[in-house]
Design an enzyme around this catalytic site. Sequence first.
Site, PDB file in Angstrom:
ATOM      1  N   ARG A  89     -10.493  14.199  -0.681  1.00  0.00           N
ATOM      2  CA  ARG A  89     -10.551  15.641  -0.368  1.00  0.00           C
ATOM      3  C   ARG A  89      -9.294  16.110   0.352  1.00  0.00           C
ATOM      4  O   ARG A  89      -8.740  17.156   0.053  1.00  0.00           O
ATOM      5  CB  ARG A  89     -11.793  15.930   0.500  1.00  0.00           C
ATOM      6  N   THR A 135      -1.310  10.609   8.475  1.00  0.00           N
ATOM      7  CA  THR A 135      -2.326  11.339   9.246  1.00  0.00           C
ATOM      8  C   THR A 135      -3.691  10.661   9.073  1.00  0.00           C
ATOM      9  O   THR A 135      -4.707  11.242   9.432  1.00  0.00           O
ATOM     10  CB  THR A 135      -2.449  12.798   8.749  1.00  0.00           C
ATOM     11  N   ARG A 146      -4.842   6.629   9.314  1.00  0.00           N
ATOM     12  CA  ARG A 146      -5.097   5.694  10.409  1.00  0.00           C
ATOM     13  C   ARG A 146      -3.871   4.802  10.574  1.00  0.00           C
ATOM     14  O   ARG A 146      -3.308   4.308   9.584  1.00  0.00           O
ATOM     15  CB  ARG A 146      -6.310   4.801  10.105  1.00  0.00           C
ATOM     16  N   GLU A 201      -4.268   3.481  19.948  1.00  0.00           N
ATOM     17  CA  GLU A 201      -4.132   4.804  20.565  1.00  0.00           C
ATOM     18  C   GLU A 201      -4.923   4.860  21.864  1.00  0.00           C
ATOM     19  O   GLU A 201      -5.988   4.246  21.939  1.00  0.00           O
ATOM     20  CB  GLU A 201      -4.658   5.867  19.600  1.00  0.00           C
ATOM     21  N   HIS A 226      -2.833  12.152  17.471  1.00  0.00           N
ATOM     22  CA  HIS A 226      -4.052  12.092  16.641  1.00  0.00           C
ATOM     23  C   HIS A 226      -4.835  13.409  16.748  1.00  0.00           C
ATOM     24  O   HIS A 226      -5.976  13.424  17.209  1.00  0.00           O
ATOM     25  CB  HIS A 226      -4.939  10.893  17.056  1.00  0.00           C
TER      26      HIS A 226
HETATM   27  C1  DGY Z   1     -11.498  11.569  11.966  1.00  0.00           C
HETATM   28  O1  DGY Z   1     -12.359  12.434  11.844  1.00  0.00           O
HETATM   29  O2  DGY Z   1     -11.607  10.447  11.462  1.00  0.00           O
HETATM   30  C2  DGY Z   1     -10.321  11.935  12.786  1.00  0.00           C
HETATM   31  O3  DGY Z   1      -9.239  11.113  12.530  1.00  0.00           O
HETATM   32  C3  DGY Z   1     -10.686  11.869  14.251  1.00  0.00           C
HETATM   33  O4  DGY Z   1     -10.933  10.543  14.599  1.00  0.00           O
END
Ligand code: DGY
Length: 325
Positions: free
Chosen positions: A157, A236, A238, A267, A286
């Site tokens: 998505r 963006t 992990r 983190e 994050h």
């Molecule tokens: C998620 O929703 O996985 C974001 O990275 C916040 O942890």
Amino acid sequence: MRERPTVLVTAPLPDDLRDLVAARTDMVATTADALAAPDEALAQRMKEAVGLLTTIRVKIDDDFLDRCPKLKVVSNFAVGFDNVDLEVVQRRQVMICNTPGVLDAAVADIATVMLLCLGRRIFQNDRFVREGSWAKGPAPYSLDIAGKTLGLLGMGRIGRLVAERARAFGLKVAYYKPNRDGEAEAAGLANYLERDALFAESDFLSVHCPLTPKTRGSIGAREFALMKKSAFFVNTARGGIVDEAALIAVLREGRIAGAGLDVMVKEPIPGDHPLCSLPNVILQPHIGSATHETRRAMIELAVRNVLAAVEGRQPEAVVDTAKAA
Ligand code: DGY
């Protein structure tokens, strides 16, 4: 009167949702740190708990579930569920819920903004002005965005929304994922490339896959060596998907042009972390999904998920842990 189910809560709840959860459950407001080293009273409450509403800071493994033997559901205030040992929760039949969908646009915005900032040298130019260099001469040129190739590693998505945004800036979009996305291809959103070709041909490479046992550390020296010297890396998703030492090495040696990172392996990182001293890196704490509107939608969904599960209804968003493992 029917006994209310005990639910542990470490996720930050706005007042109205805290009242709602407190009215429908025997709520235990606590923290990730407290759950890791509980006092006697909390240890007792953990033994009774059937639900947990939490952030990804709480690791769900055998050790944790031994201390919460009645736990039936973990509702993550996140779309990610890399805090969960998937084999363990399948074996112990613990349901995992998450918050898909509601954060897609916010995360896609951050990925797109980072690639634009990298290409147009926004952060370097900001420093250039503040440090007084402008008066000494012009700033180095940046790059046209239009016509460059954006490679999406993963096409779920969020990846799709990044593709839409990128196309509006004139980028050519390519993607790789293990199962091809025929719909995205038919819609003209992105062309499929084999994984190595994606690394080799992209001017911007953006990561949009989950962190699972299969993807952990899956982008390393080999992948960075495939990238163009002029290319930028954006993550963006992990930090753990990437071999961070390998990334730092190629950035330091200028073997890729730069990186935009909203996520790191561990983190939060301290200010003296090696990434912080690299001038060709943009760092964010994050915050992909951290807007008022998105975080509200996420916490509402996480609350609906945990209440449904402990009240015997089907939650809206249950992770298919067998498929994810
Ligand atoms: C998620 O929703 O996985 C974001 O990275 C916040 O942890």
